[in-house]
Design an enzyme around this catalytic site. Structure first.
Site, short mmCIF file in Angstrom:
data_model
loop_
_atom_site.label_atom_id
_atom_site.label_comp_id
_atom_site.label_asym_id
_atom_site.label_seq_id
_atom_site.Cartn_x
_atom_site.Cartn_y
_atom_site.Cartn_z
CG LEU A 1 -92.90 -29.75 -18.62
CD1 LEU A 1 -91.58 -30.30 -19.12
CD2 LEU A 1 -92.40 -28.61 -17.56
CB ALA A 2 -99.50 -27.49 -20.88
N GLY B 1 -97.16 -24.99 -16.40
CA GLY B 1 -96.02 -25.78 -15.73
C GLY B 1 -94.57 -25.38 -16.43
NE ARG C 1 -100.30 -37.48 -21.81
CZ ARG C 1 -101.64 -37.13 -22.07
NH1 ARG C 1 -102.69 -38.15 -21.71
NH2 ARG C 1 -102.22 -36.27 -22.65
CG ASN D 1 -107.42 -23.89 -10.81
OD1 ASN D 1 -106.84 -23.60 -9.67
ND2 ASN D 1 -107.60 -23.32 -11.83
CB SER E 1 -103.87 -17.15 -7.96
OG SER E 1 -104.59 -15.94 -8.76
CE LYS F 1 -106.28 -19.96 -8.24
NZ LYS F 1 -106.45 -20.75 -9.25
CG HIS G 1 -108.01 -15.83 -5.53
ND1 HIS G 1 -108.27 -16.27 -6.85
CD2 HIS G 1 -107.26 -14.85 -5.41
CE1 HIS G 1 -107.35 -15.42 -7.43
NE2 HIS G 1 -106.92 -14.33 -6.71
CG ASN G 2 -110.13 -19.03 -8.87
OD1 ASN G 2 -109.13 -18.61 -8.28
ND2 ASN G 2 -109.97 -19.97 -9.82
CD GLU H 1 -110.40 -14.60 -10.99
OE1 GLU H 1 -109.54 -14.86 -10.43
OE2 GLU H 1 -110.69 -15.14 -11.98
CE1 TYR H 2 -115.04 -17.81 -11.54
CE2 TYR H 2 -117.48 -18.09 -12.19
CZ TYR H 2 -116.25 -18.62 -12.22
OH TYR H 2 -115.88 -19.80 -12.92
CE LYS I 1 -109.86 -22.21 -17.77
NZ LYS I 1 -108.69 -22.49 -17.51
NE ARG J 1 -118.24 -15.14 -14.67
CZ ARG J 1 -116.77 -15.32 -14.58
NH1 ARG J 1 -116.45 -16.41 -15.05
NH2 ARG J 1 -116.15 -14.76 -13.96
#
Ligand code: NDP
Length: 477
Positions: free
Chosen positions: A10-11, A14, A33, A102, A128, A182, A185-186, A189-190, A260, A287
């Site tokens: 639940l960060a 979540g 946790r 991810n 996303s 996904k 997709h990223n 995005e880059y 990331k 990058r």
């Protein structure tokens, strides 16, 4: 009362997914946790819907209706395995563990196979849209079995973003398909971000415009065919002034782009599949170059010569030409990304519908754009399209853009402004349309040093030239 869905982890992500389910009227079991996050969620947002908080994994599992649907939203990698190991023994046949983090698609394939053996469904799903998307409607890309989607899909569709009432969520395909899509997709995005950055750089350095003026240019573009979330936020970032110094925000930020890892994963997977995703690769490398402070300092100290990039000339209307170059390069990057999805789909037997991917990216996610409608239409017309570039809409767009595109690449090279995205997209385009490529010479070199053989244009078979022999005769290999 039992919960229809549970979220563990639940960060930010979540918590927002759990709230999204609750706001849609679903009873949500919540677990983390460390219990403080669970407690905080219920204290702060309990009024938004019905949450069933649990301190232990056992109580959490017991609070779910069957088949149980457990969304895992924890740090990717080891923590995800730890959570799976904790929950799998508590679940029963037909229950579902859904990893919405991810994850790397190969991890998802491994986990899915292991849990299938134990009679559990494992759904690796791409989500996303960041924190805001998770709360207000993300684009959702679930993999896993058809059976699991029947039980889970309606819930996910309910909380997903919508375009004209249609959910941005579809069953992508078995095992790792959702996380693969996904990931691409990223990667796209880059590429999109790099191309936009190059457009800004050219307008600034060649056009001599201020960031605020360029923001207005992007606002204008956002009304046209480039209209997208990334173009919209680019204008916002360029308009921003630093409160402390009064300078443009872009001028006070260190020019080293971080990552990331999903862009890098996309390129690594593309290398394995043999699909040329040069647009994504250039953006990952750009990058990396920006972040290579030591090498950049060494180059600055050595004073590597070249034109100094101050306001200069461009043969044409710079702004209009850059818009064309940006659009054409973007088409190339998307064409490459979709080709990679098709290649993986074939490799792993996923049967992914590329048009459906374009459809669910139209809202909720970072690359949402009007443009995706055309991609959807192209694949709806011919699902086996070898490349988007041969679809009539994209063919017309690129052929209309190409003179401007070439002028922009020339201008960048002449002024010493790095535009790897524009340049490599153009090189890819020219490579595709070339009647003859110098690959023939490479085959000759390979045959010379490694007897790797070659094929002839005029007859079938594999041939080898005896390069060391007198008169260098050709033999059937
Ligand atoms: P984090 O990636 O920061 O992870 C924190 C959460 O993981 C906490 O709930 C933490 O529990 C839990 N956790 C960490 N290690 C363990 C472990 N060994 N066992 C059990 N729980 C553990 O959270 P985010 O919300 O930022 O992201 C969650 C996932 O979503 C990640 O996979 C991330 O990559 C992905 N993500 C996706 C985004 C998107 O746009 N789709 C955006 C951001 C993230 P505790 O509170 O006890 O420490």
């Amino acid at each position: 009362e039992k919960a229809q869905i549970g979220v563990t982890g639940l960060a930010v992500m979540g918590r927002n997914l759990a709230r999204n389910f609750a706001r849609h009227g679903h009873t949500v079991a919540v677990h983390n946790r460390s219990y403080n996050r669970t407690k905080e969620l219920v204290e702060e947002f309990g009024h938004e819907g019905t949450f069933l908080p649990s301190e232990s994994a056992e109580d959490f599992v017991a609070s779910l209706e069957r088949p149980r649907r457990v969304i895992i939203m924890v740090k990717a990698g080891g923590p995800t395995d730890a959570v799976i190991d904790e929950f799998a023994p508590l679940l029963e046949e037909g229950d579902m563990l859904i990893d919405a983090g991810n994850a790397h698609y190969l991890d998802t394939r491994r986990r899915e196979a292991a849990l299938r053996e134990r009679g559990l469904h494992f759904v690796g799903t791409g989500v996303s849209g960041g924190e805001e998307g998770a709360l207000h409607g993300p684009s959702i890309m679930p993999g896993g079995s058809v059976e699991s989607y029947q039980a889970l899909g309606p819930l996910l569709e309910d909380i997903s973003a919508k375009v004209d009432g249609e959910p941005c969520c579809v069953h992508v395909g078995p095992d790792g398909a959702g996380h693969f899509v996904k990931m691409v997709h990223n990667g796209i995005e880059y590429a999109d971000m790099q191309l936009i950055a190059e457009a800004y750089d050219l307008l600034r350095q060649v056009g001599g415009h201020s960031p605020s003026e360029i923001a207005d240019v992007f606002r204008g573009w956002n009304e046209g065919r480039l209209g997208s979330y990334l173009i919209e936020i680019t204008a916002e970032v360029l308009k921003q002034t630093d409160a402390a110094t009064g300078k443009p925000f872009v001028d006070i930020v260190v020019d080293q782009a971080e990552q990331k890892g999903t862009g890098r994963w996309t390129v690594q997977a593309a290398l394995d599949l043999g699909v040329p995703v040069s647009g994504i690769a250039e953006s990952v490398f750009a990058r990396a170059l920006s972040g290579g402070a030591d090498v950049r300092k060494a180059a600055a100290d050595a004073g590597l010569p070249g034109p100094s990039a101050t306001a200069g000339t461009h043969e044409g209307d710079l702004q209009a030409d850059v818009e064309q170059a940006l659009f054409a390069s973007k088409i190339v990057a998307y064409a490459q990304g979709f080709q990679q999805i098709q290649a993986a789909s074939k490799e792993y037997g996923w049967s992914i519908d590329p048009g459906a991917m374009a459809k669910i990216w139209r809202a909720g996610c970072i690359i949402r754009a009007k443009f995706l409608d055309f991609i959807k239409q192209a694949y709806d017309k011919s699902p086996e399209l070898p490349t988007l570039l041969v679809d009539q809409y994209f063919l017309d767009a690129v052929s209309g853009a190409q003179d401007a595109w070439r002028r922009v690449v020339v201008t960048a090279a002449r002024h010493g402004i790095p535009a790897p995205g524009f340049a490599s997209a153009l090189a890819y385009y020219d490579g595709l349309r070339a009647e003859r490529l110098p690959a023939a010479l490479i085959q000759g070199q390979r045959d010379f040093f490694g007897a790797h053989t070659y094929q002839r244009v005029d007859k079938k078979g594999a041939f080898h030239t005896l390069w060391a022999a007198e008169n260098r005769p050709e033999v059937d290999a």
